[in-house]
Design a protein around this motif. Structure first.
Motif, PDB file in Angstrom:
ATOM      1  N   TYR A 175      -2.082   7.681  -0.801  1.00 40.89           N
ATOM      2  CA  TYR A 175      -1.598   6.497  -1.573  1.00 40.89           C
ATOM      3  C   TYR A 175      -1.914   6.414  -3.148  1.00 40.89           C
ATOM      4  CZ  TYR A 175      -0.862   4.818   3.296  1.00 40.89           C
ATOM      5  OH  TYR A 175      -0.425   4.612   4.567  1.00 40.89           O
ATOM      6  N   ASN A 219      -1.935   7.735  -6.893  1.00 37.92           N
ATOM      7  CA  ASN A 219      -1.040   8.297  -8.012  1.00 37.92           C
ATOM      8  C   ASN A 219      -1.819   9.083  -8.792  1.00 37.92           C
ATOM      9  OD1 ASN A 219       1.689   6.970  -6.978  1.00 37.92           O
ATOM     10  ND2 ASN A 219       0.819   5.172  -7.657  1.00 37.92           N
ATOM     11  N   HIS A 254       2.556   2.693  -3.258  1.00 37.13           N
ATOM     12  CA  HIS A 254       2.968   3.155  -2.072  1.00 37.13           C
ATOM     13  C   HIS A 254       2.905   2.254  -0.772  1.00 37.13           C
ATOM     14  CE1 HIS A 254       3.935   6.927  -4.293  1.00 37.13           C
ATOM     15  NE2 HIS A 254       2.652   6.749  -4.792  1.00 37.13           N
ATOM     16  N   TRP A 310       5.950  -2.890  -1.608  1.00 38.32           N
ATOM     17  CA  TRP A 310       6.256  -1.356  -1.096  1.00 38.32           C
ATOM     18  C   TRP A 310       6.369  -0.601  -2.541  1.00 38.32           C
ATOM     19  CZ3 TRP A 310       9.491  -0.371   3.683  1.00 38.32           C
ATOM     20  CH2 TRP A 310       8.831  -0.785   4.949  1.00 38.32           C
ATOM     21  N   ASN A 311       5.863  -1.314  -3.685  1.00 34.83           N
ATOM     22  CA  ASN A 311       5.946  -0.509  -4.664  1.00 34.83           C
ATOM     23  C   ASN A 311       5.179   0.737  -4.727  1.00 34.83           C
ATOM     24  OD1 ASN A 311       6.121   0.049  -7.690  1.00 34.83           O
ATOM     25  ND2 ASN A 311       5.500  -1.727  -8.467  1.00 34.83           N
ATOM     26  N   PRO A 312       5.823   1.764  -5.131  1.00 35.53           N
ATOM     27  CA  PRO A 312       4.908   3.098  -5.283  1.00 35.53           C
ATOM     28  C   PRO A 312       4.035   3.279  -6.499  1.00 35.53           C
ATOM     29  CG  PRO A 312       7.416   3.686  -5.891  1.00 35.53           C
ATOM     30  CD  PRO A 312       7.303   2.291  -5.110  1.00 35.53           C
ATOM     31  N   ASN A 313       4.367   2.639  -7.434  1.00 38.26           N
ATOM     32  CA  ASN A 313       3.607   2.487  -8.643  1.00 38.26           C
ATOM     33  C   ASN A 313       2.111   1.895  -8.687  1.00 38.26           C
ATOM     34  OD1 ASN A 313       5.625   3.598 -10.352  1.00 38.26           O
ATOM     35  ND2 ASN A 313       6.681   1.712  -9.928  1.00 38.26           N
ATOM     36  N   THR A 319      -3.027  -3.323  -5.728  1.00 39.28           N
ATOM     37  CA  THR A 319      -3.188  -2.358  -4.590  1.00 39.28           C
ATOM     38  C   THR A 319      -4.275  -1.324  -4.763  1.00 39.28           C
ATOM     39  OG1 THR A 319      -0.779  -2.316  -4.622  1.00 39.28           O
ATOM     40  CG2 THR A 319      -1.844  -0.436  -3.409  1.00 39.28           C
ATOM     41  N   TYR A 343      11.381  -3.098  -5.527  1.00 37.97           N
ATOM     42  CA  TYR A 343      10.927  -2.663  -4.289  1.00 37.97           C
ATOM     43  C   TYR A 343      10.736  -3.784  -3.129  1.00 37.97           C
ATOM     44  CZ  TYR A 343      10.190   1.434  -6.944  1.00 37.97           C
ATOM     45  OH  TYR A 343      10.272   2.615  -7.719  1.00 37.97           O
TER      46      TYR A 343
END
Length: 328
Positions: free
Chosen positions: A58, A60, A67, A74-77, A82, A131
């Motif tokens: 998870y 980056n 993620h 659900w934002n991957p950034n 998070t 997202y």
């Protein structure tokens, strides 16, 4: 079936071995890897390395986390919140190696200055809007001003424990802590996680030997009152999203346990009594009321959350000696 036990203060409930086995089976059938490894670490002598491995997926390149580690966004950034979710997991497994890539990455992300203002770190970020997410994760600077208090408190607590004391990040955390402590007792709004954030901050201020720098007596006294006043004592309302004692008190060693023993005991009984047969506890919130946008994603998020909070609840019951002796 819950067990009834006798103590010097009367009868109290314990989670039975059969109940525990039903919960364990549900976890193995439904939990995602990050939560299954947490479960195994907490209750089955699993390894920290397994948790770290699952957590690393998870993270980056900028060192922050995204993620969907925060199941409602659900934002991957990378975002501060998070990333804080990752910090909470590291704390749960008592992982403190500052040279490990995960912790080094988190410090790198926080040092970058991304998503913070002169008053602290943001609660939500602009790219959330692209997202699937719960309504409260929609980017909103007014929300950041309030909800960011709790985020800033817990991130500052992490910085005090792991960052170089001569770093700009450490100095920034000191400044932010001064700002949010100055708000304590003067504001009527601390956000959804603000009071809990102050509790975490107080604990880490003490562990980081910063009691000379901040007025911990003021923090303890003010938080004690805020906690007492914020706990919902009507247990019939606990089926909805509200403040229960365990939001602040997770063990008898908590400095906030005294004076809240009775309501805490009621919550422990409530957890044992209300667990659905053959399953685990449901969450008390939803992404929508009249709007079913992201309905499919919420159904998945709901299951992720059920696994996450189940670990917290079993830990809570264990800390208060509310598990049958056969379990652990």
């Amino acid at each position: 079936m819950a067990l009834k036990k006798e103590s010097g203060k009367g009868r109290y409930m314990k989670l039975s071995f059969e109940d525990y086995q039903e919960i364990r089976s549900w976890m193995y059938r439904n939990a995602r890897q990050i939560d299954l490894t947490r479960w195994q670490y907490c209750f089955e002598k699993g390894s920290k390395e397994a948790v770290l491995s699952a957590l690393s997926f998870y993270q980056n390149d900028d060192g922050g986390f995204g993620h969907g580690l925060e199941a409602d966004s659900w934002n991957p950034n990378s975002s501060p919140y998070t990333t804080l979710r990752a910090i909470t997991i590291l704390k749960e497994i008592e992982f403190t190696d500052v040279h490990h890539p995960i912790i080094k990455g988190i410090l790198k992300f926080l040092e970058s200055g991304t998503f913070r203002s002169e008053n602290g770190w943001y609660f939500n970020i602009p790219s959330n809007d692209g997202y699937a997410h719960a309504p409260w994760w929609t980017f909103n600077m007014e929300a950041n001003a309030v909800e960011g208090i709790g985020v800033t408190a817990e991130i500052a607590a992490f910085v005090f424990r792991y960052a170089d004391k001569d770093s700009e990040l450490y100095k920034k955390a000191l400044t932010y802590t001064d700002i949010i402590i100055n708000k304590l007792g003067k504001s009527e709004e601390y956000g959804d996680m603000g009071i809990r954030g102050y509790c975490v901050l107080l604990d880490d201020i003490q562990q980081a030997n910063l009691t000379w720098r901040f007025d911990c007596k003021f923090l303890k006294e003010t938080l004690s009152k805020l906690i007492h006043d914020s706990i919902e004592v009507d247990t019939t309302k606990w089926v909805n999203y509200t403040v229960t004692p365990s939001q602040y008190i997770t063990s008898p060693e908590s400095i906030f346990y005294k004076g809240n023993e009775e309501i805490m005991s009621r919550e422990l009984d409530y957890l044992i009594e209300t667990r659905p047969q053959k399953g685990v506890w449901d969450i008390t919130w939803s992404w929508f009321e009249n709007n079913a946008k992201y309905a499919k994603e919420f159904a998945i998020s709901q299951n992720w959350w059920k696994a996450y909070i189940t670990i917290d609840k079993i830990n809570l019951l264990r800390n208060f000696d509310r598990l049958d002796e056969q379990i652990i």
